[in-house]
Design an enzyme around this catalytic site. Structure first.
Site, PDB file in Angstrom:
ATOM      1  N   LYS A  11       0.822  -1.218   0.000  1.00 41.21           N
ATOM      2  CA  LYS A  11       0.000   0.000   0.000  1.00 41.21           C
ATOM      3  C   LYS A  11       0.861   1.276   0.000  1.00 41.21           C
ATOM      4  CE  LYS A  11      -4.010  -2.191   2.217  1.00 41.21           C
ATOM      5  NZ  LYS A  11      -5.019  -2.079   3.316  1.00 41.21           N
ATOM      6  N   TYR A  51     -12.564  -2.087  -3.693  1.00 36.81           N
ATOM      7  CA  TYR A  51     -13.082  -2.139  -2.322  1.00 36.81           C
ATOM      8  C   TYR A  51     -14.613  -2.012  -2.272  1.00 36.81           C
ATOM      9  CZ  TYR A  51      -8.490  -2.037  -0.037  1.00 36.81           C
ATOM     10  OH  TYR A  51      -7.234  -2.360   0.433  1.00 36.81           O
ATOM     11  N   ARG A  87      -2.235 -14.253   4.764  1.00 41.51           N
ATOM     12  CA  ARG A  87      -2.956 -13.606   5.864  1.00 41.51           C
ATOM     13  C   ARG A  87      -2.166 -13.753   7.173  1.00 41.51           C
ATOM     14  NH1 ARG A  87      -7.287 -10.174   4.488  1.00 41.51           N
ATOM     15  NH2 ARG A  87      -7.527 -10.209   6.751  1.00 41.51           N
ATOM     16  N   THR A  93      -5.659  -6.783  10.812  1.00 42.56           N
ATOM     17  CA  THR A  93      -5.940  -5.513  10.134  1.00 42.56           C
ATOM     18  C   THR A  93      -5.408  -4.334  10.939  1.00 42.56           C
ATOM     19  OG1 THR A  93      -7.961  -6.529   9.285  1.00 42.56           O
ATOM     20  CG2 THR A  93      -7.786  -4.122   9.108  1.00 42.56           C
ATOM     21  N   ASN A 114      -2.093   0.300   6.659  1.00 42.88           N
ATOM     22  CA  ASN A 114      -1.555  -0.924   7.255  1.00 42.88           C
ATOM     23  C   ASN A 114      -0.708  -1.740   6.278  1.00 42.88           C
ATOM     24  OD1 ASN A 114      -3.629  -1.855   5.700  1.00 42.88           O
ATOM     25  ND2 ASN A 114      -4.791  -2.792   7.355  1.00 42.88           N
ATOM     26  N   HIS A 117      -2.324  -5.409   1.549  1.00 42.23           N
ATOM     27  CA  HIS A 117      -3.616  -6.069   1.348  1.00 42.23           C
ATOM     28  C   HIS A 117      -3.352  -7.526   1.022  1.00 42.23           C
ATOM     29  CE1 HIS A 117      -7.562  -7.121  -0.305  1.00 42.23           C
ATOM     30  NE2 HIS A 117      -6.868  -7.778  -1.232  1.00 42.23           N
ATOM     31  N   GLU A 128      -9.730 -10.775  -7.557  1.00 46.25           N
ATOM     32  CA  GLU A 128      -8.792  -9.661  -7.367  1.00 46.25           C
ATOM     33  C   GLU A 128      -7.613  -9.745  -8.342  1.00 46.25           C
ATOM     34  OE1 GLU A 128      -9.983  -9.068  -2.657  1.00 46.25           O
ATOM     35  OE2 GLU A 128      -7.930  -9.658  -3.154  1.00 46.25           O
TER      36      GLU A 128
HETATM   37  P1  IDP Z   1      -8.068  -6.636   5.719  1.00 42.12           P
HETATM   38  O1  IDP Z   1      -7.238  -5.721   4.831  1.00 42.12           O
HETATM   39  O2  IDP Z   1      -7.289  -7.113   6.912  1.00 42.12           O
HETATM   40  O3  IDP Z   1      -8.707  -7.774   4.945  1.00 42.12           O
HETATM   41  P2  IDP Z   1     -10.686  -5.354   5.740  1.00 42.12           P
HETATM   42  O4  IDP Z   1     -11.670  -5.456   6.853  1.00 42.12           O
HETATM   43  O5  IDP Z   1     -10.983  -6.121   4.491  1.00 42.12           O
HETATM   44  O6  IDP Z   1      -9.241  -5.744   6.326  1.00 42.12           O
HETATM   45  O7  IDP Z   1     -10.540  -3.808   5.403  1.00 42.12           O
HETATM   46  C1  IDP Z   1      -9.926  -3.376   4.202  1.00 42.12           C
HETATM   47  C2  IDP Z   1      -9.004  -2.231   4.526  1.00 42.12           C
HETATM   48  O8  IDP Z   1      -9.780  -1.123   4.976  1.00 42.12           O
HETATM   49  C3  IDP Z   1      -8.009  -2.476   5.666  1.00 42.12           C
HETATM   50  O9  IDP Z   1      -6.856  -3.191   5.265  1.00 42.12           O
HETATM   51  C4  IDP Z   1      -7.695  -1.058   6.098  1.00 42.12           C
HETATM   52  O10 IDP Z   1      -6.769  -0.433   5.200  1.00 42.12           O
HETATM   53  C5  IDP Z   1      -9.060  -0.388   5.965  1.00 42.12           C
HETATM   54  N1  IDP Z   1      -9.816  -0.437   7.224  1.00 42.12           N
HETATM   55  C6  IDP Z   1     -10.427  -1.520   7.779  1.00 42.12           C
HETATM   56  N2  IDP Z   1     -11.039  -1.201   8.934  1.00 42.12           N
HETATM   57  C7  IDP Z   1     -10.828   0.121   9.112  1.00 42.12           C
HETATM   58  C8  IDP Z   1     -11.212   1.063  10.133  1.00 42.12           C
HETATM   59  O11 IDP Z   1     -11.894   0.730  11.116  1.00 42.12           O
HETATM   60  N3  IDP Z   1     -10.771   2.349   9.975  1.00 42.12           N
HETATM   61  C9  IDP Z   1     -10.044   2.755   8.893  1.00 42.12           C
HETATM   62  N4  IDP Z   1      -9.663   1.923   7.918  1.00 42.12           N
HETATM   63  C10 IDP Z   1     -10.035   0.612   8.019  1.00 42.12           C
HETATM   64 MG    MG Z   2     -10.122  -7.675   3.420  1.00 42.93          MG
END
Ligand code: IDP
Ligand code: MG
Length: 140
Positions: A11, A51, A87, A93, A114, A117, A128
């Site tokens: 990212k 997304y 993962r 996350t 973070n 992805h 994807e």
């Molecule tokens: P993941 O990337 O671990 O699969 P997802 O729930 O699919 O997590 O969320 C996609 C992305 O959205 C996350 O990687 C993060 O960048 C962002 N995200 C998820 N939850 C939050 C939040 O509560 N606040 C801000 N950004 C979030």
């Molecule tokens: Mg996800």
């Protein structure tokens, strides 16, 4: 266990800090092989499409802003049980909840920024991968 593929994104927070190699090294050390890779700047349409599952979430707009804020590196990773393996090495996350030694614990700046992805199922991995790569761009 079968050799499968998953989709990964390094990212903008990670590319900005010149961590493409460091993140990729952790993926490779976890047993994953990069079989496709390209650096690109996501368009708004691509971020919103990618997304789309999160479009009703309160963080959707900020997430799309973030994902288009700088270059990303999209990758196809191959290995034993690739979705789950990726993962595992990514970590939770929220980096505050990620295990020691994971990419997010090591490098992530926040729950949004973070660093990586990773697909969450074999089915989504296929979708994807097809979103960003043509078959001939993947060389296993
Ligand atoms: P993941 O990337 O671990 O699969 P997802 O729930 O699919 O997590 O969320 C996609 C992305 O959205 C996350 O990687 C993060 O960048 C962002 N995200 C998820 N939850 C939050 C939040 O509560 N606040 C801000 N950004 C979030
Ligand atoms: Mg996800």
């Amino acid at each position: 266990m079968a050799v499968t593929r998953t989709f990964s994104i390094i990212k903008p927070d990670a590319t900005r800090r010149n961590l493409t190699g460091a993140v990729t090294k952790m993926l490779e050390e976890a047993g994953l092989r990069v079989v496709a890779s390209k650096r690109m700047r996501m368009t708004r349409d691509q971020a919103e499409g990618f997304y789309a599952v999160h479009r009703e979430r309160p963080f959707f707009n900020d997430l799309c802003n973030f994902m288009t804020s700088g270059p990303v590196v999209v990758q196809v990773l191959e290995g034993e049980n690739a979705v789950a393996r990726n993962r595992e090495i990514m970590g939770a996350t929220n980096p505050a909840q990620a295990d020691e030694g994971t990419i997010r614990k090591t490098y992530a700046e926040s729950i949004e920024a973070n660093s990586v992805h990773g697909s969450d199922s074999d089915e989504n991995a296929k979708i994807e991968i097809n979103f960003f790569f043509k078959p001939e761009e993947i060389v296993g």
